[in-house]
Design a protein around this motif. Structure first.
Motif, PDB file in Angstrom:
ATOM      1  N   ALA A 201       0.821  -1.219   0.000  1.00 30.34           N
ATOM      2  CA  ALA A 201       0.000   0.000   0.000  1.00 30.34           C
ATOM      3  C   ALA A 201       0.850   1.263   0.000  1.00 30.34           C
ATOM      4  O   ALA A 201       0.445   2.293  -0.549  1.00 30.34           O
ATOM      5  CB  ALA A 201      -0.929  -0.005   1.210  1.00 30.34           C
ATOM      6  N   PHE A 202       2.036   1.213   0.583  1.00 34.44           N
ATOM      7  CA  PHE A 202       2.888   2.398   0.679  1.00 34.44           C
ATOM      8  C   PHE A 202       3.549   2.750  -0.655  1.00 34.44           C
ATOM      9  O   PHE A 202       4.024   3.866  -0.842  1.00 34.44           O
ATOM     10  CB  PHE A 202       3.969   2.177   1.736  1.00 34.44           C
ATOM     11  CG  PHE A 202       3.439   2.131   3.142  1.00 34.44           C
ATOM     12  CD1 PHE A 202       3.455   3.256   3.952  1.00 34.44           C
ATOM     13  CD2 PHE A 202       2.893   0.966   3.664  1.00 34.44           C
ATOM     14  CE1 PHE A 202       2.949   3.228   5.236  1.00 34.44           C
ATOM     15  CE2 PHE A 202       2.389   0.915   4.949  1.00 34.44           C
ATOM     16  CZ  PHE A 202       2.408   2.051   5.742  1.00 34.44           C
ATOM     17  N   PHE A 203       3.570   1.797  -1.568  1.00 41.08           N
ATOM     18  CA  PHE A 203       4.217   2.021  -2.859  1.00 41.08           C
ATOM     19  C   PHE A 203       3.202   2.014  -4.005  1.00 41.08           C
ATOM     20  O   PHE A 203       3.595   1.983  -5.171  1.00 41.08           O
ATOM     21  CB  PHE A 203       5.269   0.931  -3.090  1.00 41.08           C
ATOM     22  CG  PHE A 203       6.318   0.876  -2.012  1.00 41.08           C
ATOM     23  CD1 PHE A 203       7.466   1.647  -2.094  1.00 41.08           C
ATOM     24  CD2 PHE A 203       6.128   0.077  -0.880  1.00 41.08           C
ATOM     25  CE1 PHE A 203       8.419   1.600  -1.086  1.00 41.08           C
ATOM     26  CE2 PHE A 203       7.080   0.035   0.136  1.00 41.08           C
ATOM     27  CZ  PHE A 203       8.223   0.799   0.034  1.00 41.08           C
ATOM     28  N   ASN A 204       1.908   2.016  -3.656  1.00 35.90           N
ATOM     29  CA  ASN A 204       0.835   1.876  -4.651  1.00 35.90           C
ATOM     30  C   ASN A 204       1.066   0.611  -5.480  1.00 35.90           C
ATOM     31  O   ASN A 204       0.794   0.560  -6.680  1.00 35.90           O
ATOM     32  CB  ASN A 204       0.761   3.103  -5.566  1.00 35.90           C
ATOM     33  CG  ASN A 204       0.266   4.334  -4.825  1.00 35.90           C
ATOM     34  OD1 ASN A 204      -0.209   4.240  -3.693  1.00 35.90           O
ATOM     35  ND2 ASN A 204       0.396   5.497  -5.450  1.00 35.90           N
ATOM     36  N   ALA A 205       1.544  -0.416  -4.798  1.00 41.05           N
ATOM     37  CA  ALA A 205       1.889  -1.684  -5.460  1.00 41.05           C
ATOM     38  C   ALA A 205       0.849  -2.756  -5.162  1.00 41.05           C
ATOM     39  O   ALA A 205       1.176  -3.934  -5.016  1.00 41.05           O
ATOM     40  CB  ALA A 205       3.276  -2.146  -5.006  1.00 41.05           C
ATOM     41  N   GLU A 206      -0.413  -2.343  -5.072  1.00 37.82           N
ATOM     42  CA  GLU A 206      -1.475  -3.298  -4.767  1.00 37.82           C
ATOM     43  C   GLU A 206      -1.560  -4.436  -5.780  1.00 37.82           C
ATOM     44  O   GLU A 206      -1.785  -5.593  -5.418  1.00 37.82           O
ATOM     45  CB  GLU A 206      -2.824  -2.583  -4.684  1.00 37.82           C
ATOM     46  CG  GLU A 206      -3.091  -1.858  -3.382  1.00 37.82           C
ATOM     47  CD  GLU A 206      -2.524  -0.455  -3.331  1.00 37.82           C
ATOM     48  OE1 GLU A 206      -2.794   0.273  -2.365  1.00 37.82           O
ATOM     49  OE2 GLU A 206      -1.800  -0.070  -4.289  1.00 37.82           O
TER      50      GLU A 206
END
Length: 492
Positions: free
Chosen positions: A207-212
């Motif tokens: 979630a912190f890297f928009n890597a969902e």
């Protein structure tokens, strides 16, 4: 065309080519599976996160999505983190521990487990600082620590604070040596009660890297592979389930009042994964880990155990283990796990300084952990014999594999899951006449319960920190370095 004939010209050309290669490596860091990689205007109001992560097994965290921000909660520590898209208006949310602009461009991690999750996501290009650096087993993180990632200077709190402040986010564990809270995020994957719950924390970090998308895809593959292993193990080994005990010994030191003790661990995630591996767990009437003040009391609890997995904080050979456990003559010992030589340690993979891979990838890759445990419980579950990932048979003097930076082939590639594809593995049925099963009681699937009421027990593990406290202690930045040194010394 003039030929490059001089040494100086050749050196210059090689330097140019090398610089180009390095630039190409950095430029080719993949952005696939990432969403909303650019900052937006403060007036943005559309949904920036169409791909969302939903929690399936983990109980320690939650993620709530809004158009331009996410609310991530660590339920174990009661900390709330608001992740808002860079450039957007900072949202108004109460009782927030930290506001973090995303996607994170620079990150740091104190614990080895957090570092492995970042590597599994393929975002190690953002990592600027790492704690417990000497203990890291990952080959590519070791390679990055040479020139790219700077180890935390944990001997100087002022320097540490400066290092932390240079990052967008610092992943730490509660109780770690972190006095800077403006960008600190606590992760407590080690407190999860299931192996899949621990692995699902990849969504927390994603979630912190928009890597969902990356996190969902990776976890779905782990979950599917895990379920396949569990289903096949149940089918093939339902009637032959050996009893596994997770044990450890602590010699007398200044840290335990110079009093030795013996311990049986009952971390919750071990229950499910032992059963899913087609085995049974040694249980006691205590809650979680049970500590014994004498070796005879400890050995009485192991009387009907088939397999011992030793998790002592030092590495040693089989004869030393037997001595520490209080067994003078293995030929006279009436224990199945001694007679069949089924004594394992999860220390097969190590760094040069003695750090254990056991405290890294098994947390992130539950399917690989289950596969390896099936190999412990049923060593012939594959036709040609099983080669362990993390476990080694101490009784058979299995060797240790030391991982170095030289083993890294692509330091920016996502960490590869060490598990095999369950669908491609042809499980071999258990044979009751096989020597590996000769002392295993058949047709019983429930755990073996040992009554500790009449034993010399130090505590019944009722402490709130008893749930896999060994893993928690080993992965904190406060003790990992010291334990690595002890482990290395013990190998001499």
């Amino acid at each position: 065309m003039k030929l490059w004939s001089s040494t100086t010209s050749l050196a210059a050309l090689l330097a140019l080519l090398n610089a180009g290669a390095m630039a190409a490596t950095n430029d080719t860091v993949s952005t696939a599976g990432l969403q909303s990689t650019q900052c937006v205007s403060s007036t943005e109001s559309t949904d920036l996160y169409p791909t969302k992560s939903k929690v399936k097994y983990a109980t320690g965290f939650s993620i709530a999505y809004h158009n331009t921000y996410k609310v991530v909660e660590n339920r174990s520590t009661n900390n709330t983190y608001v992740l808002y898209q860079c450039g957007s208006t900072k949202p108004t949310v109460k009782n927030v521990s930290a506001f973090i602009p995303v996607p994170v461009k620079s990150s740091a991690a104190w614990a080895t487990t957090a570092a492995i999750f970042l590597e599994a996501l393929g975002v190690q290009n953002t990592v600027k600082n790492l704690g417990t650096a000497p203990s890291l087993v990952s080959a590519c993180l070791q390679e990055l620590l040479k020139d790219v990632i700077e180890p935390f200077n944990d001997s100087n709190s002022t320097d540490t604070d400066h290092q932390e402040q240079k990052n967008d986010v610092v992943f730490n564990m509660p109780g770690g040596q972190d006095t800077n809270t403006t960008n600190t995020v606590y992760s407590t994957e080690y407190l999860e009660t299931s192996a899949l719950g621990r692995s699902e924390w990849v969504k927390f970090f994603g979630a912190f890297f928009n890597a969902e998308e990356r996190a969902n895809k990776l976890f779905d593959s782990i979950d599917s592979n895990y379920q396949c292993f569990a289903t096949k193990a149940e089918k093939e080994y339902d009637d032959i389930r050996p009893v596994i005990a997770w044990t450890s010994y602590a010699g007398p030191t200044q840290f335990n009042n110079n009093t030795a003790y013996w311990q049986i661990s009952f971390a919750s995630y071990k229950y499910d994964i032992v059963r899913d591996a087609g085995a049974r767990m040694l249980n006691t009437t205590g809650k979680q880990s049970t500590m014994f003040s004498t070796s005879p009391a400890f050995l009485r609890a192991l009387r009907d155990v088939d397999i011992v997995i030793d998790e002592s904080f030092v590495s040693y050979n089989y004869s030393t283990l037997l001595k520490n456990y209080g067994i003078a003559d293995p030929k006279q010992a009436n224990y199945s796990w001694v007679a069949t030589g089924r004594v394992f340690r999860p220390d097969r993979i190590q760094s040069t300084s003695g750090g254990l891979g056991w405290f890294e990838a098994p947390v992130a890759f539950a399917d690989a952990l289950l596969q390896d445990l099936i190999g412990v419980a049923h060593p012939k579950f594959v036709k040609d014999g099983y080669k362990h990932i993390w476990f080694r048979n101490l009784a058979k003097s299995d060797p240790v594999t030391v991982v170095t930076a030289g083993d890294c082939t692509d330091m920016y590639a996502p960490r590869k899951n060490p598990a095999g594809s369950c669908q491609l593995i042809d499980f071999q049925s258990a044979n009751p006449s096989d020597s590996d099963y000769s002392d295993v009681e058949q047709s019983r699937t429930h755990d073996l319960v040992y009554d500790v009421s009449k034993s010399e027990v130090i505590n019944d593990g009722s402490s709130s920190h008893s749930n896999d406290s060994a893993a928690a202690r080993l992965t904190t930045s406060l003790v990992a370095g010291a334990l690595a040194v002890l482990s290395a010394l013990a190998m001499l």
